[in-house]
Design a protein around this motif. Sequence first.
Motif, PDB file in Angstrom:
ATOM      1  N   GLY A  47       0.794  -1.223   0.000  1.00  0.00           N
ATOM      2  CA  GLY A  47       0.000   0.000   0.000  1.00  0.00           C
ATOM      3  C   GLY A  47       0.825   1.271   0.000  1.00  0.00           C
ATOM      4  N   ARG A  48       2.158   1.146  -0.012  1.00  0.00           N
ATOM      5  CA  ARG A  48       3.002   2.351  -0.077  1.00  0.00           C
ATOM      6  C   ARG A  48       2.842   3.002  -1.442  1.00  0.00           C
ATOM      7  NH1 ARG A  48       8.230  -0.512   2.350  1.00  0.00           N
ATOM      8  NH2 ARG A  48       7.555  -1.896   0.694  1.00  0.00           N
ATOM      9  N   VAL A  49       2.683   4.327  -1.430  1.00  0.00           N
ATOM     10  CA  VAL A  49       2.456   5.086  -2.655  1.00  0.00           C
ATOM     11  C   VAL A  49       3.673   5.968  -2.925  1.00  0.00           C
ATOM     12  CG1 VAL A  49       0.960   6.804  -3.761  1.00  0.00           C
ATOM     13  CG2 VAL A  49      -0.035   5.088  -2.246  1.00  0.00           C
ATOM     14  N   PRO A  50       4.284   5.835  -4.097  1.00  0.00           N
ATOM     15  CA  PRO A  50       5.447   6.680  -4.398  1.00  0.00           C
ATOM     16  C   PRO A  50       5.033   8.113  -4.726  1.00  0.00           C
ATOM     17  CG  PRO A  50       4.896   5.370  -6.305  1.00  0.00           C
ATOM     18  CD  PRO A  50       3.975   4.926  -5.184  1.00  0.00           C
ATOM     19  N   LEU A  51       5.975   9.018  -4.583  1.00  0.00           N
ATOM     20  CA  LEU A  51       5.779  10.399  -5.008  1.00  0.00           C
ATOM     21  C   LEU A  51       6.442  10.590  -6.359  1.00  0.00           C
ATOM     22  CD1 LEU A  51       6.592  12.444  -1.776  1.00  0.00           C
ATOM     23  CD2 LEU A  51       4.342  12.067  -2.795  1.00  0.00           C
ATOM     24  N   ARG A  52       5.806  11.339  -7.213  1.00  0.00           N
ATOM     25  CA  ARG A  52       6.395  11.751  -8.484  1.00  0.00           C
ATOM     26  C   ARG A  52       6.677  13.232  -8.362  1.00  0.00           C
ATOM     27  NH1 ARG A  52       7.699   7.000  -9.853  1.00  0.00           N
ATOM     28  NH2 ARG A  52       5.994   5.615 -10.329  1.00  0.00           N
ATOM     29  N   LYS A  53       7.865  13.645  -8.785  1.00  0.00           N
ATOM     30  CA  LYS A  53       8.182  15.056  -8.653  1.00  0.00           C
ATOM     31  C   LYS A  53       8.469  15.666 -10.009  1.00  0.00           C
ATOM     32  CE  LYS A  53      13.104  14.767  -7.590  1.00  0.00           C
ATOM     33  NZ  LYS A  53      14.156  15.066  -6.647  1.00  0.00           N
ATOM     34  N   GLU A  54       8.112  16.940 -10.121  1.00  0.00           N
ATOM     35  CA  GLU A  54       8.366  17.688 -11.347  1.00  0.00           C
ATOM     36  C   GLU A  54       9.023  19.020 -10.980  1.00  0.00           C
ATOM     37  OE1 GLU A  54       4.326  19.775 -12.611  1.00  0.00           O
ATOM     38  OE2 GLU A  54       3.970  17.678 -12.038  1.00  0.00           O
ATOM     39  N   PRO A  55       9.958  19.476 -11.801  1.00  0.00           N
ATOM     40  CA  PRO A  55      10.656  20.726 -11.480  1.00  0.00           C
ATOM     41  C   PRO A  55       9.727  21.930 -11.542  1.00  0.00           C
ATOM     42  CG  PRO A  55      11.384  19.843 -13.601  1.00  0.00           C
ATOM     43  CD  PRO A  55      10.419  18.855 -13.027  1.00  0.00           C
ATOM     44  N   VAL A  56       9.917  22.834 -10.597  1.00  0.00           N
ATOM     45  CA  VAL A  56       9.183  24.104 -10.565  1.00  0.00           C
ATOM     46  C   VAL A  56      10.146  25.264 -10.826  1.00  0.00           C
ATOM     47  CG1 VAL A  56       7.858  25.687  -9.099  1.00  0.00           C
ATOM     48  CG2 VAL A  56       7.441  23.225  -8.963  1.00  0.00           C
ATOM     49  N   LEU A  57      11.306  25.246 -10.150  1.00  0.00           N
ATOM     50  CA  LEU A  57      12.228  26.363 -10.247  1.00  0.00           C
ATOM     51  C   LEU A  57      13.658  25.907  -9.999  1.00  0.00           C
ATOM     52  CD1 LEU A  57      12.735  29.480 -10.362  1.00  0.00           C
ATOM     53  CD2 LEU A  57      12.307  29.498  -7.902  1.00  0.00           C
ATOM     54  N   ASP A  58      14.552  26.306 -10.892  1.00  0.00           N
ATOM     55  CA  ASP A  58      15.990  26.142 -10.701  1.00  0.00           C
ATOM     56  C   ASP A  58      16.524  27.547 -10.450  1.00  0.00           C
ATOM     57  OD1 ASP A  58      18.740  25.943 -10.926  1.00  0.00           O
ATOM     58  OD2 ASP A  58      18.664  24.538 -12.609  1.00  0.00           O
ATOM     59  N   PHE A  59      16.992  27.812  -9.251  1.00  0.00           N
ATOM     60  CA  PHE A  59      17.409  29.165  -8.886  1.00  0.00           C
ATOM     61  C   PHE A  59      18.531  29.700  -9.767  1.00  0.00           C
ATOM     62  CE2 PHE A  59      14.914  27.942  -5.275  1.00  0.00           C
ATOM     63  CZ  PHE A  59      14.316  29.117  -4.851  1.00  0.00           C
ATOM     64  N   ASP A  60      19.346  28.826 -10.351  1.00  0.00           N
ATOM     65  CA  ASP A  60      20.389  29.275 -11.271  1.00  0.00           C
ATOM     66  C   ASP A  60      19.799  29.958 -12.501  1.00  0.00           C
ATOM     67  OD1 ASP A  60      22.533  28.463  -9.756  1.00  0.00           O
ATOM     68  OD2 ASP A  60      22.789  26.553 -10.816  1.00  0.00           O
ATOM     69  N   GLU A  61      18.643  29.488 -12.954  1.00  0.00           N
ATOM     70  CA  GLU A  61      18.028  30.016 -14.172  1.00  0.00           C
ATOM     71  C   GLU A  61      17.499  31.436 -14.019  1.00  0.00           C
ATOM     72  OE1 GLU A  61      15.115  27.230 -15.514  1.00  0.00           O
ATOM     73  OE2 GLU A  61      16.624  25.695 -15.944  1.00  0.00           O
ATOM     74  N   ILE A  62      17.272  31.875 -12.783  1.00  0.00           N
ATOM     75  CA  ILE A  62      16.751  33.234 -12.592  1.00  0.00           C
ATOM     76  C   ILE A  62      17.806  34.174 -12.013  1.00  0.00           C
ATOM     77  CG2 ILE A  62      14.347  32.527 -12.449  1.00  0.00           C
ATOM     78  CD1 ILE A  62      14.547  32.773  -9.413  1.00  0.00           C
ATOM     79  N   GLY A  63      19.045  33.687 -11.946  1.00  0.00           N
ATOM     80  CA  GLY A  63      20.148  34.553 -11.554  1.00  0.00           C
ATOM     81  C   GLY A  63      20.201  34.928 -10.089  1.00  0.00           C
ATOM     82  N   ILE A  64      19.610  34.108  -9.232  1.00  0.00           N
ATOM     83  CA  ILE A  64      19.687  34.368  -7.800  1.00  0.00           C
ATOM     84  C   ILE A  64      20.813  33.510  -7.230  1.00  0.00           C
ATOM     85  CG2 ILE A  64      18.509  34.189  -5.575  1.00  0.00           C
ATOM     86  CD1 ILE A  64      15.890  34.617  -7.017  1.00  0.00           C
TER      87      ILE A  64
END
Length: 84
Positions: A47-64
């Motif tokens: 009954g264990r349910v895995p998590l699927r993750k998707e990228p939201v923000l890479d801080f390098d891409e916004i210059g921070i």
Amino acid sequence: TSGLVELLALDDQGTLLALERSFSTGAGNDIRLFLARPDPAGADASGRVPLRKEPVLDFDEIGIALDNVEGMAFGPDLPDGRRT
């Protein structure tokens, strides 16, 4: 080294924001934010349910340029109920 810094619950269905970071000498920090959701179709026999993750923000891409991250939190609710 890499690691999960913080998980922040977004709703009652198990949706989470995951803040992850890694560090390498000479390369510096890599900090990313992911949306993680339960994937009931991937549940195993126990009954264990895995998590699927998707990228939201890479801080390098916004210059921070961040040196260190230790956590995250919501601020006060806005008048219309959205979170800050």
